[in-house]
Scaffold this active site. Structure first.
Site: not given
Length: 267
Positions: A136, A149
């Site tokens: 990501s 995250y």
């Protein structure tokens, strides 16, 4: 890479990016193993692409091993492993829950580690292949809105960068794809807020395009960013300070300690 006749395993392939990539690879001639915990969705995608579905909870290394074994049994081997399964965090340090934390880390990080470990023997048996992990943009930059995250995605980036030169000696290219916000289940709860703030939400096909580019031309250890409005490309990491002697001079190796290859002289 020509996908015709290749065998690909895609985790998290019942929907979103994984499903889109399974469709794209199958359309290009690959045989696809669709792996997911969503049996109904995964079987539907497998039927659509003429592949095979396997129930796979990536938190359990035995499931990843079974998925690779199915690829070998059904299609004769494995050439591509796309380790895509991932979930949103859904909590902060203020409402921290250990069980949910372990679930998120188990899927987003452990699932990549277990997937690599399971895929390596089959890829080596083919004389090489490709591994691509879904990371990501949160793994390339600070993520104040969801630091947990960001932590597991940064770990995936670090893993890929470290594995790159090691596995290249076996003809295996390892890469990461680092998308910004895409229209998948992960952004369901925050999509309206992101759009209201002016943050573009990319279509799944845009991210799949980047995956295909990485599979075709990625170099060992590269981590490609995917953002709206600009071409995807490998992220160029700033050079770290590097090892130094006690007097401050840079330590120089005549051989790469990871690959045992000769280190070229600097010009």
């Amino acid at each position: 890479m020509d996908f015709s006749g290749k065998v690909a395993l895609v985790t998290g392939a019942a929907n979103g990016i994984g499903a889109g990539l399974a469709r794209r690879l199958a359309a290009a001639g690959a045989s696809v193993v669709v792996a997911d915990v969503d049996d109904a969705g995964g079987e539907a995608v497998a039927d659509e692409v003429g592949g095979v579905f396997v129930h796979c909870d990536v938190r359990d290394p035995r499931d990843s091993e079974a998925a690779v074994a199915l690829a070998v049994e059904r299609f004769g081997g494995l050439d591509v492993a796309v380790l895509n399964a991932g979930i949103a965090t859904g909590f902060t340090f203020d409402d921290f829950d250990v069980e949910r934390y372990r679930t998120v880390m188990g899927i987003n990080l452990d699932g990549v580690v277990y997937g690599v470990h399971a895929a390596l023997p089959a890829l080596r048996a083919r004389g090489g292949g490709r591994i691509v992990a879904t990371a990501s943009m949160a793994g390339l930059m600070a993520m104040p809105m969801d630091p947990l995250y960001g932590a597991n995605k940064a770990a995936v980036v670090g893993l890929v960068r470290g594995l790159g030169p090691v596995l290249a000696a076996d003809g295996i290219t390892v890469n990461a794809v680092c998308p910004s916000f895409a229209d998948t289940n992960i952004v369901t709860g925050v999509k309206d807020a992101l759009e209201a703030a002016g943050m573009p939400i990319m279509g799944v096909d845009d991210v799949v395009d980047a995956f295909v580019s990485v599979l075709r031309s990625g170099q060992p250890g590269e981590c490609w960013f995917v953002q709206a409005g600009r071409p995807s490309a490998p992220f160029t990491f700033p050079n770290p300070p590097g090892p130094r002697t006690a007097t401050g001079e840079r330590v120089r190796f005549t051989r790469d300690p990871l690959t045992t290859s000769d280190v070229p002289e600097e010009s």
